[in-house]
Design an enzyme around this catalytic site. Structure first.
Site, short mmCIF file in Angstrom:
data_model
loop_
_atom_site.label_atom_id
_atom_site.label_comp_id
_atom_site.label_asym_id
_atom_site.label_seq_id
_atom_site.Cartn_x
_atom_site.Cartn_y
_atom_site.Cartn_z
N ASN A 17 0.84 -1.22 0.00
CA ASN A 17 0.00 0.00 0.00
C ASN A 17 0.86 1.26 0.00
O ASN A 17 0.54 2.23 -0.69
CB ASN A 17 -0.96 -0.01 1.19
N ARG A 67 4.34 0.69 24.99
CA ARG A 67 3.66 1.32 23.86
C ARG A 67 3.79 2.85 23.87
O ARG A 67 4.12 3.48 22.86
CB ARG A 67 2.18 0.93 23.85
N HIS A 111 -8.20 -1.04 5.73
CA HIS A 111 -8.52 -2.36 6.29
C HIS A 111 -9.18 -3.21 5.20
O HIS A 111 -10.03 -2.71 4.46
CB HIS A 111 -9.46 -2.19 7.48
N ASP A 143 -9.48 6.15 15.24
CA ASP A 143 -9.79 6.61 16.59
C ASP A 143 -9.22 5.60 17.59
O ASP A 143 -8.40 4.76 17.20
CB ASP A 143 -11.29 6.87 16.77
N GLU A 144 -9.67 5.68 18.83
CA GLU A 144 -9.00 4.85 19.84
C GLU A 144 -9.41 3.38 19.82
O GLU A 144 -8.86 2.56 20.53
CB GLU A 144 -9.22 5.46 21.23
N ASP A 147 -9.99 -0.50 14.15
CA ASP A 147 -10.71 -0.51 12.86
C ASP A 147 -12.12 0.09 13.01
O ASP A 147 -13.11 -0.51 12.57
CB ASP A 147 -10.79 -1.95 12.32
C1 GRF Z 1 -3.39 -4.70 3.83
O1 GRF Z 1 -4.28 -5.74 3.52
C2 GRF Z 1 -4.08 -3.66 4.66
O2 GRF Z 1 -5.43 -3.51 4.34
C3 GRF Z 1 -3.94 -4.20 6.06
O3 GRF Z 1 -2.64 -4.79 6.08
C4 GRF Z 1 -2.28 -5.18 4.76
C5 GRF Z 1 -0.97 -4.49 4.48
O4 GRF Z 1 -0.43 -4.88 3.24
N1 GRF Z 1 -4.11 -3.16 7.03
P1 GRF Z 1 0.82 -4.09 2.65
O5 GRF Z 1 1.92 -4.18 3.71
O6 GRF Z 1 0.41 -2.69 2.39
O7 GRF Z 1 1.21 -4.84 1.41
#
Ligand code: GRF
Length: 208
Positions: A17, A67, A111, A143-144, A147
């Site tokens: 991504n 954290r 997500h 947010d907190e 997802d």
């Molecule tokens: C994706 O499916 C995203 O929706 C989720 O984690 C995965 C990350 O994939 N949050 P990449 O590392 O971006 O290839």
């Protein structure tokens, strides 16, 4: 010309991504610049990819750390890089309330399901096990809760009888790669706002 808005990308793994966002910028589909890429894992392929692209790529390891302390270090790096928007791209950490407060309505996540269905891990596997006929991906403000924040954009994907986790994930990922840049463009344009957890287009009068 107005200065380009700065993105901070957080990742933990593959980074496809992140690469899609970087490619959208390069191709002129998204008006922004990537100011910093941060990984909490040294072995994340996405971190290596960011280095290869000559970006400001930083490792801030989270293993064995409290954290709040780790988050504080990440926030400092993001502030130093003067980011306008934080994009979680496969970042496998829940953000602490202090982190979220440091960037109000300026943290987004992607997500691989149509939220609120199937939050958490293995969303594609959950969708197959439930037997839904349509799933997809969601870009939302963070947010907190996991997802959970206001939804910016969703794209749908059919679930086929022949699908397994691998084929379904690949079909969703293809949509993720366009959805994320579109959603970032929308947020950076200032054309949307959140009202009672619903993301709406601003009317012109409000936008002025
Ligand atoms: C994706 O499916 C995203 O929706 C989720 O984690 C995965 C990350 O994939 N949050 P990449 O590392 O971006 O290839």
């Amino acid at each position: 010309m107005a200065a380009l808005k700065k993105l901070g990308i957080l990742l933990s793994g593959r980074g496809s991504n992140f690469e899609a966002i970087a490619d959208s910028i390069k191709a002129g589909r998204l008006q922004a610049e990537i100011a910093i890429v941060i990984s909490n894992r040294a072995d994340a392929p996405g971190l290596e990819s960011a280095r290869r692209r000559g970006l400001n790529a930083q490792l801030i390891p989270s293993k064995g750390r409290v954290r709040e302390e780790h988050d504080a270090e990440v926030v400092t790096a993001l502030k130093q890089a003067q980011v306008d928007l934080v994009c979680l791209a496969g970042y496998m950490r829940l953000l602490s309330p202090d982190f979220i407060r440091a960037f109000p309505s300026r943290i987004v996540n992607i997500h691989p399901s149509l939220l609120p269905a199937f939050p958490g891990m293995d969303a594609q596997k959950q969708a197959l096990a439930y037997g839904v006929k349509v799933t997809g991906c969601t870009v939302h403000f963070v947010d907190e809760h996991l997802d959970h924040g206001p939804i910016i954009l969703q794209k749908t994907v059919p679930v086929l009888d022949s699908d397994d986790e691998h084929t379904l994930s690949a079909r969703i990922l293809q949509q993720e790669h366009t959805a994320y840049s579109e959603a970032i463009g929308l947020v950076l344009s200032g054309e949307v706002e959140v009202q009672d957890r619903v993301v709406r287009k601003r009317t012109h009068a409000e936008g002025k």
